[in-house]
Write an enzyme that holds these catalytic residues in place. Structure first.
Site, PDB file in Angstrom:
ATOM      1  CE  LYS A  32       6.416  20.063 -33.587  1.00  0.00           C
ATOM      2  NZ  LYS A  32       5.260  20.832 -33.386  1.00  0.00           N
ATOM      3  NE  ARG A 103       4.817  24.917 -35.361  1.00  0.00           N
ATOM      4  CZ  ARG A 103       3.558  24.824 -35.780  1.00  0.00           C
ATOM      5  NH1 ARG A 103       2.719  24.033 -35.177  1.00  0.00           N
ATOM      6  NH2 ARG A 103       3.151  25.518 -36.811  1.00  0.00           N
ATOM      7  N   GLY A 112       0.441  18.523 -27.258  1.00  0.00           N
ATOM      8  CA  GLY A 112      -0.286  19.504 -26.460  1.00  0.00           C
ATOM      9  C   GLY A 112       0.283  19.742 -25.070  1.00  0.00           C
ATOM     10  CG  MET A 114       6.295  20.759 -23.387  1.00  0.00           C
ATOM     11  SD  MET A 114       7.926  20.268 -23.854  1.00  0.00           S
ATOM     12  CE  MET A 114       7.653  19.123 -25.153  1.00  0.00           C
ATOM     13  NE  ARG A 376       2.530  14.260 -34.096  1.00  0.00           N
ATOM     14  CZ  ARG A 376       2.110  15.176 -33.260  1.00  0.00           C
ATOM     15  NH1 ARG A 376       2.954  15.798 -32.478  1.00  0.00           N
ATOM     16  NH2 ARG A 376       0.843  15.515 -33.196  1.00  0.00           N
ATOM     17  CG  HIS A 490      -6.115  18.028 -26.199  1.00  0.00           C
ATOM     18  ND1 HIS A 490      -6.729  17.613 -25.038  1.00  0.00           N
ATOM     19  CD2 HIS A 490      -4.794  18.020 -25.954  1.00  0.00           C
ATOM     20  CE1 HIS A 490      -5.798  17.389 -24.130  1.00  0.00           C
ATOM     21  NE2 HIS A 490      -4.626  17.639 -24.653  1.00  0.00           N
ATOM     22  NE  ARG A 596       0.091 -11.471  -3.829  1.00  0.00           N
ATOM     23  CZ  ARG A 596       0.317 -10.767  -4.952  1.00  0.00           C
ATOM     24  NH1 ARG A 596      -0.394 -10.997  -6.041  1.00  0.00           N
ATOM     25  NH2 ARG A 596       1.258  -9.836  -4.963  1.00  0.00           N
ATOM     26  NE  ARG A 652       2.605 -15.184  -0.889  1.00  0.00           N
ATOM     27  CZ  ARG A 652       2.397 -13.891  -1.095  1.00  0.00           C
ATOM     28  NH1 ARG A 652       3.373 -13.121  -1.487  1.00  0.00           N
ATOM     29  NH2 ARG A 652       1.191 -13.383  -0.934  1.00  0.00           N
ATOM     30  CD  GLU A 779       8.290 -11.419   0.136  1.00  0.00           C
ATOM     31  OE1 GLU A 779       7.528 -10.653  -0.470  1.00  0.00           O
ATOM     32  OE2 GLU A 779       7.901 -12.460   0.682  1.00  0.00           O
ATOM     33  CB  SER A 798       9.904 -16.045  -6.763  1.00  0.00           C
ATOM     34  OG  SER A 798       8.987 -15.162  -7.356  1.00  0.00           O
ATOM     35  N   GLY A 800      10.108 -10.848  -4.740  1.00  0.00           N
ATOM     36  CA  GLY A 800       8.868 -10.159  -4.361  1.00  0.00           C
ATOM     37  C   GLY A 800       9.183  -8.681  -4.325  1.00  0.00           C
ATOM     38  CB  THR A 801       9.857  -6.295  -7.040  1.00  0.00           C
ATOM     39  OG1 THR A 801       8.782  -6.788  -7.832  1.00  0.00           O
ATOM     40  CG2 THR A 801      11.168  -6.872  -7.511  1.00  0.00           C
ATOM     41  CG  ASN A 802       4.493  -6.107  -5.066  1.00  0.00           C
ATOM     42  OD1 ASN A 802       4.862  -5.519  -6.072  1.00  0.00           O
ATOM     43  ND2 ASN A 802       3.572  -7.061  -5.097  1.00  0.00           N
ATOM     44  CG  ASP A 803       6.561  -7.399   1.015  1.00  0.00           C
ATOM     45  OD1 ASP A 803       6.160  -6.462   1.721  1.00  0.00           O
ATOM     46  OD2 ASP A 803       5.903  -8.443   0.822  1.00  0.00           O
ATOM     47  CB  CYS A 865       6.014 -13.262  -8.307  1.00  0.00           C
ATOM     48  SG  CYS A 865       6.544 -13.247  -6.590  1.00  0.00           S
ATOM     49  CE1 TYR A 885       8.615 -16.747 -12.142  1.00  0.00           C
ATOM     50  CE2 TYR A 885      10.367 -18.377 -12.254  1.00  0.00           C
ATOM     51  CZ  TYR A 885       9.405 -17.687 -11.527  1.00  0.00           C
ATOM     52  OH  TYR A 885       9.263 -17.921 -10.182  1.00  0.00           O
TER      53      TYR A 885
HETATM   54  C1  PEP Z   1       5.814  -9.022  -3.345  1.00  0.00           C
HETATM   55  O1  PEP Z   1       6.078  -8.657  -2.206  1.00  0.00           O
HETATM   56  O2  PEP Z   1       6.339  -8.547  -4.358  1.00  0.00           O
HETATM   57  C2  PEP Z   1       4.829 -10.082  -3.581  1.00  0.00           C
HETATM   58  C3  PEP Z   1       4.610 -10.557  -4.790  1.00  0.00           C
HETATM   59  O3  PEP Z   1       4.100 -10.494  -2.530  1.00  0.00           O
HETATM   60  P1  PEP Z   1       2.877  -9.679  -1.916  1.00  0.00           P
HETATM   61  O4  PEP Z   1       2.552  -8.573  -2.847  1.00  0.00           O
HETATM   62  O5  PEP Z   1       1.773 -10.652  -1.774  1.00  0.00           O
HETATM   63  O6  PEP Z   1       3.448  -9.218  -0.605  1.00  0.00           O
HETATM   64 MG    MG Z   2       5.524  -9.908  -0.541  1.00  0.00          MG
END
Ligand code: PEP
Ligand code: MG
Length: 928
Positions: A32, A103, A112, A114, A376, A490, A596, A652, A779, A798, A800-803, A865, A885
């Site tokens: 602003k 403001r 809205g 702040m 803006r 809003h 999976r 997998r 992972e 690959s 496995g960023t969840n684990d 993945c 990828y």
């Molecule tokens: C992971 O762990 O990132 C993954 C892709 O495998 P899953 O979620 O099936 O454990």
């Molecule tokens: Mg996993």
């Protein structure tokens, strides 16, 4: 302003004279403040004022109120003197008071979230001065009561005492209108408003236990510090979490001379967009109110009027207002004040051309004099975002890179989601019509309070009007319906930002929060009843309505093709059914990054065979069951490989703990016993024997294949036979067999050998062969540390960023919901690390594993993945560290394509993007 050399500058002046800042100073002055300075540099009439920097906000959070006020004192006094000179008024004067607005304004607008205080400087003396100066007591008392109401709410926290109660100030206004027998607050006179000021102040005194502050300087410092405080209020924190805005950015504070839209019939306030924020069409549009301040237009207290004549006529048709009535009651600004309209129209064209993007404008007309209060880059729907960029590009106003950087990748998903089925909509009963505030289709059960938005799995949040406190509930609900408010209310602005379907200003619906009902004519709907909203037409329907797939526009294709032109990283999908594969291909997947296989086993005969395997007590029994599963598994894999012909498909091997295939409740266990021809006791015993304290750290992943090699063998055979059979049909496939949850090299070595032995055997049996790879998921943190050794055995990695996130943080994926929201609220984490990759910690593990893996094999194929493969900032990180990828769910593929292109552009334009594209607010995401 003349300043001592080397002094830290905390205050920058603008407007009606020399200006210290410019649009390029967004980081320091907030969006602003920087744009106010830029407009004043362009010669556009902007009321004079000054901006206190975002860096001061950080000092405020570290050093506290008293210290920062003392640091600011001299500069603020000087800046106020400049404002006084430029306006010809005096701050704190009883005769000729200079009134101010205060403001917030961060780098990215947070509408809205702040605090704002208007008409600051009013007190029992200055109100008399204002009356003497303007000869307009109604205006002066109206200004005073607005100030008390706003200051009390924002700075003193005076308000409703429970959620069912009305705001006490609103209640007083309603009472005055009722006593007087009028509908609108503009119909109240000076006497009413004067009395109202005293009533308001009495409410304040009761709630705070202290008299309302009269000294303008006290009011000013309290307001400045309240704005700084609002950077850390829960809704701002929540909004920052949603949009990944770093806390370190801070907010600026803009203090500006008030100009008044509430000075009578030739005064007014309005909000406008240089293009249609819903569709992106090149149509100037907006809303205004005569004799009103800006808050009135957006809060929905009165039905706003349209700025242009065309817009006004269109609105009247939608609202069912006759042409005659429209002209008398709701004329456009173009008709009512043609000269001011002309000035506004010229300014909007100038600003859009200057910024080369759709602008969202705020203006005020004070007794015929036109003032700009804000410009803006306008929030817009995904459809508008795409269309505007394509139109600006084809008009030659921007280049391809800019068109791409103007996209907000996560928004694009809005375009891919279903809309109402045409046939279903024909027979649906229309209950009411409101304004098409944010497009899309939503079906859900009615709830009336934002904190109850999760009461049912699909909800529609129904409010008289929404406020920033409702943000979280609006985010959870499938759609939002409001009885009041226009296209710039809003609800409308926030919903469009979220890509959430919203119908606003459906005036025919009568909402009772107390009874939790909506009354429309003779119909009464209760909480929990189903309704459906069409945010594109504004229609509200009774009941649940079927959805159908969205149709993608040519503009969408243009942007996606551009993304493909500039990105260097490939995008794959996480998918395991032919339908998911079709979606993935439609959205541009270049292969499957994660199939999976366990998801293929959850139904029909597949589940029976898996259960048979689990119930077997020895290897012979397991092999028998797996032999029966083999042909079914092969056919399922053929379907996927066929759908993805000529593209790589990462398959997998079985990953989850086996208890996931067995029911845990007695009813389903009985059913399973019958189906499997075993006793209930057998099932119960099996459930007991599979029980683990930490199943996610237990018997799963490659540990299954190591202990039961026959599972790996069956899957390897199914994959390779599927590929061979497709080859005989003339279909080329690229199967990539992926071993999950590797923590030691030996695990991979053993599993890989098993897979290769089977494959060689199948090749010999069939006297044929196909190309294939055997790789692994990375992972487990230990795998990252020994990635150079693992690379010797793997054709690809690959992540496995969840684990990896689960094990890196030590947070259970399934239980973290209990504490993560609090961690985010307390600022321990910036965002949910299961959604947005923690680059600082988990990112280091990934980077290390990538470097180590490639130290052995520089061409090692590397991808991701986990869920992060579809999150824009995580995709950017993957690009930066050189992944080949990313892989994500089909609906997030366009997001990943765009994010990958933006990452490539940002890298190619090192540290210039922010300057080159400084007018782009959202696209340049913060480094986390
Ligand atoms: C992971 O762990 O990132 C993954 C892709 O495998 P899953 O979620 O099936 O454990
Ligand atoms: Mg996993």
């Amino acid at each position: 302003m003349v300043r001592p050399k080397n002094a830290i500058v905390r205050v920058y002046s603008f407007g009606n004279g020399a200006t210290d800042g410019s649009a390029a100073m967004k980081n320091l002055l907030g969006s602003k403040g920087a744009n106010l300075a830029e407009m004043s540099n362009l010669g556009i009439p902007v009321p004079p004022g000054f901006t206190i920097t975002t860096e001061t906000c950080l000092e405020y959070n570290q050093l506290g109120k008293d210290k920062v006020v003392s640091l600011l004192m001299a500069e603020v006094k000087l800046a106020i003197a400049t404002v006084e000179k430029r306006m010809g008024t005096t701050f704190g004067s009883d005769e000729n008071p200079c009134l101010l607005s205060v403001r917030s304004g961060s780098r990215i607008s947070m509408p809205g979230m702040m605090d704002t205080i208007l008409n600051l400087g009013m007190n029992d003396n200055s109100v008399e001065g204002l009356i003497a100066k303007t000869g307009n007591p109604r205006f002066a008392w109206d200004t005073y009561r607005r100030f008390v109401q706003m200051f009390a709410g924002v700075v003193l926290n005076v308000g409703a005492t429970s959620k069912e109660d009305q705001n006490p100030f609103e209640e007083i206004i309603e009472r005055y209108k009722k006593n007087k027998g009028v509908d609108l607050d503009v119909e109240l006179d000076a006497v009413d408003l004067k009395q109202m000021v005293f009533d308001f102040k009495a409410v304040c005194e009761v709630q705070t236990g202290a008299p309302f502050p009269e000294n303008p300087w006290d009011q000013l410092w309290a307001s400045i510090t309240a704005v700084f405080d609002s950077w850390m209020n829960p809704r701002a924190i929540y909004y920052r979490g949603m949009h990944q805005i770093p806390e370190e950015w801070g907010t600026a504070v803009n203090v500006q001379a008030m100009v008044f839209g509430n000075m009578g019939g030739t005064s007014g306030s309005g909000v406008a967009f240089t293009r249609d924020a819903s569709t992106g069409e090149n149509i100037f549009n907006g809303e205004y109110l005569i004799n009103a301040q800006g808050e009135d237009v957006v809060s929905g207290v009165r039905t706003p009027q349209q700025i242009t004549l065309t817009g006004s006529k269109k609105w009247a048709t939608l609202a069912g207002v006759s042409e005659e009535n429209r002209k008398i009651k709701y004329p456009s600004l173009e008709e009512l004040l043609p000269n001011t309209f002309k000035e506004l129209n010229t300014t909007q064209a100038l600003l859009e051309r200057h910024y080369n993007d759709m602008q969202d404008l705020e203006f005020t007309i004070q007794e015929g004099k036109f003032w700009m209060l804000q410009t803006r880059n306008g929030k817009r729907t995904a459809a508008a975002m795409v269309k505007i960029a394509v139109e600006l590009l084809s008009a030659g106003l921007i280049d391809e890179k800019r068109a791409l950087l103007m996209q907000e990748p996560s928004k694009i998903e809005e375009l891919l989601h279903p809309v109402f089925d045409n046939e279903a909509i024909k027979v649906a009963e229309v209950l009411a019509k409101g304004l098409p505030a944010s497009p899309g289709a939503a079906t859900g059960q009615i709830v009336f309070f934002a904190d109850e938005a999760h009461k049912y799995s699909d909800t529609i949040l129904v409010r008289i009007e929404t406020s920033p406190e409702d943000l979280e509930g609006m985010n959870i609900a499938k759609g939002i319906l409001t009885a009041r408010g226009g296209m710039t209310s809003h609800a409308a602005v926030v919903a469009r930002g979220m890509g959430k379907c919203c119908v606003s200003g459906a005036e025919k619906i009568n909402i009772s929060y107390k009874n939790r009902t909506i009354t429309i004519g003779s119909q009464i709907l209760n909480e929990g009843d189903w309704i459906s909203l069409n945010g594109t037409t504004g229609e509200v329907y009774k009941g649940k309505i079927k959805n159908k797939e969205a149709e993608l526009s040519a503009d969408f294709d243009t942007i996606m093709n551009l993304a493909d032109k500039y990105r260097t990283m490939r995008v794959r999908a996480n998918a395991e059914t032919p339908r998911e594969c079709q979606n993935a291909l439609k959205f541009g997947a270049e292969g499957i990054g994660l199939c999976r296989t366990e998801h293929m086993f959850f139904e029909g005969e597949r589940l029976i065979r898996i259960r048979e395997m689990i119930l077997s007590t020895d290897e012979i029994g397991r092999r028998e069951a797996l032999n029966k599963l083999l042909p079914i598994h092969k056919n399922d894999l053929k379907d996927v490989l066929r759908a993805m012909k000529n593209l790589p498909v990462t398959i997998r091997l079985l990953d989850p703990p086996l208890h996931e295939f067995i029911p845990h409740d007695i009813i389903n266990q009985k059913e399973m016993a019958l189906e499997m021809h075993v006793s209930l006791e057998t099932i119960i015993q099996k459930v007991e024997s599979l029980k683990e304290f930490n199943p996610m750290l237990g018997h799963r992943g490659c540990r299954l294949g190591i202990t039961y090699p026959e599972i790996t063998e069956m899957q390897a055979r199914a994959i390779i036979e599927a590929a061979l059979e497709l080859k005989t049909e003339g279909i080329t496939t690229y199967p990539e067999i992926m071993i999950p949850l590797i923590g030691t090299v030996k695990e991979l070595k053993l599993q890989k050998q098993l897979v290769k032995n089977i494959i060689e055997k199948v090749f010999a049996e069939k006297a044929n062969s196909v190309q294939y790879l055997v790789g692994t998921m990375i992972e487990i943190p230990r795998a990252c540390l020994i990635a150079n050794e693992i690379a010797k055995e793997a054709d690809f990695f690959s992540f496995g960023t969840n684990d990896l996130t689960q094990m890196g943080f030590g947070y259970s994926r399934d239980d973290a919901g209990k504490f993560l929201p609090i961690y985010i609220e307390k600022g321990i984490l910036k965002s949910d690390p299961f959604q947005v990759l923690d680059q600082e910690g988990i990112g280091q593990l990934i980077e290390m594993a990538t470097i180590k893996g490639r130290s052995y094999d520089p061409t090692l194929k590397i991808g991701i993945c986990g869920e992060h493969g579809g999150d824009p900032s995580s995709v950017e990180f993957c690009h930066q560290i050189g992944m080949d990828y990313v892989s994500c769910s089909p609906f997030r593929i366009p997001i990943a394509r765009l994010a990958a292109a933006q990452a490539a552009l940002k890298q190619r334009l090192p540290n210039q993007v922010e300057n080159l594209y400084s007018c782009i607010e959202k696209e340049i995401s913060a480094p986390i």
